[in-house]
Write an enzyme that holds these catalytic residues in place. Sequence first.
Site, PDB file in Angstrom:
ATOM      1  N   ASP A   1     -30.607 -19.530  -9.416  1.00 43.39           N
ATOM      2  CA  ASP A   1     -30.270 -20.163 -10.691  1.00 43.39           C
ATOM      3  C   ASP A   1     -29.032 -21.038 -10.462  1.00 43.39           C
ATOM      4  O   ASP A   1     -27.977 -20.534 -10.062  1.00 43.39           O
ATOM      5  CB  ASP A   1     -30.003 -19.031 -11.706  1.00 43.39           C
ATOM      6  CG  ASP A   1     -29.645 -19.513 -13.098  1.00 43.39           C
ATOM      7  OD1 ASP A   1     -28.912 -20.504 -13.210  1.00 43.39           O
ATOM      8  OD2 ASP A   1     -30.074 -18.868 -14.073  1.00 43.39           O
TER       9      ASP A   1
ATOM     10  N   GLU B   1     -32.865 -11.756  -9.136  1.00 40.09           N
ATOM     11  CA  GLU B   1     -32.022 -12.919  -9.428  1.00 40.09           C
ATOM     12  C   GLU B   1     -30.542 -12.610  -9.202  1.00 40.09           C
ATOM     13  O   GLU B   1     -29.983 -11.752  -9.883  1.00 40.09           O
ATOM     14  CB  GLU B   1     -32.216 -13.360 -10.888  1.00 40.09           C
ATOM     15  CG  GLU B   1     -31.364 -14.586 -11.240  1.00 40.09           C
ATOM     16  CD  GLU B   1     -31.552 -15.075 -12.669  1.00 40.09           C
ATOM     17  OE1 GLU B   1     -31.873 -14.257 -13.548  1.00 40.09           O
ATOM     18  OE2 GLU B   1     -31.350 -16.276 -12.909  1.00 40.09           O
TER      19      GLU B   1
ATOM     20  N   GLU C   1     -33.217 -23.005 -17.811  1.00 38.56           N
ATOM     21  CA  GLU C   1     -32.751 -21.862 -18.622  1.00 38.56           C
ATOM     22  C   GLU C   1     -31.358 -22.216 -19.116  1.00 38.56           C
ATOM     23  O   GLU C   1     -30.392 -22.201 -18.367  1.00 38.56           O
ATOM     24  CB  GLU C   1     -32.713 -20.595 -17.762  1.00 38.56           C
ATOM     25  CG  GLU C   1     -32.302 -19.384 -18.576  1.00 38.56           C
ATOM     26  CD  GLU C   1     -32.010 -18.197 -17.686  1.00 38.56           C
ATOM     27  OE1 GLU C   1     -32.449 -17.095 -18.010  1.00 38.56           O
ATOM     28  OE2 GLU C   1     -31.322 -18.380 -16.652  1.00 38.56           O
TER      29      GLU C   1
HETATM   30  C1  LER Z   1     -31.305 -14.736 -16.459  1.00 37.73           C
HETATM   31  O1  LER Z   1     -32.252 -15.509 -15.791  1.00 37.73           O
HETATM   32  C2  LER Z   1     -29.933 -15.224 -16.249  1.00 37.73           C
HETATM   33  O2  LER Z   1     -29.744 -16.212 -15.591  1.00 37.73           O
HETATM   34  C3  LER Z   1     -28.795 -14.479 -16.794  1.00 37.73           C
HETATM   35  O3  LER Z   1     -27.658 -15.298 -16.860  1.00 37.73           O
HETATM   36  C4  LER Z   1     -29.037 -13.868 -18.118  1.00 37.73           C
HETATM   37  O4  LER Z   1     -29.171 -14.816 -19.113  1.00 37.73           O
HETATM   38 MN    MN Z   2     -31.410 -17.352 -14.707  1.00 36.43          MN
END
Ligand code: LER
Ligand code: MN
Length: 259
Positions: free
Chosen positions: A174, A141, A235
Amino acid sequence: MYRVSFVIPYENNEKLERYASLMSSLGYTGIELGIKDPSLLDPEEIKDVISKFNLVVPALGTGRAFTEDGISLSSKEKSIRDNAVKRLMSHIELAEKLSSMVIVGLIRGNVYDKEGINYVKALLKDICQYGKGKGVRILLEPINRYEVNWLNTIEDAYNFIREIDVENLGLLIDTFHMNIEEPSLASSIFRFKDLVLHIHIADSNRFYPGAGHIDFKDIFRILSSIGYDGFISAELINKPDIETAITKTIRFLKSIILL
Ligand code: LER
Ligand code: MN
């Protein structure tokens, strides 16, 4: 049609059951778990709760090993690197039982020289091999610069994956991090689409989608054009409370896409 999940930091089965019940009633099909140390848990108990509500666990988060226990793959101390590998192996063992993928985000740690990068490269390759033997995919990620000092952009993480060159390693992108690091969210998704296996969504302020200024319609247009068929996993900073965040997220998604 997208499958939607929500990330919760696993604390105990009672809370898991409460959140799973709410999610299932609202139309979620996944629940993503952030787990500090899987070796302390009973996989069968987790499996029972999840399947009772017809949910699956698309991915396991591992960042709490870094934020709460201070272990990372890039540490200068061998014992800490060994611990990070051991911890990730236990995530992979749980992931095998739950048919999940395993996220490598903050647990890579910060790097200050070539040596740190080389540690992560070699150890991540070993971890992927371990995952491969168990049919588990690993997700790297890209995370924004204020949380970790490298692999902040999708391009950097993509190139790192290509250098490691193992078939079960892909990208988790993300929207919160992308909003900070990418020139254009939609163009970056399109450019690196061949390695995108999983997506975290949060709005620009990391609250539920709809609470900030990210153009989610544009993101879903591009996801549809590339034929993305993985989970959309929220998230978030769960404010004002987790139940509200769970509810507002799926309501917003239903208002802009077919679920
Ligand atoms: C984890 O998926 C993430 O996006 C980081 O910012 C830790 O929280
Ligand atoms: Mn994340």
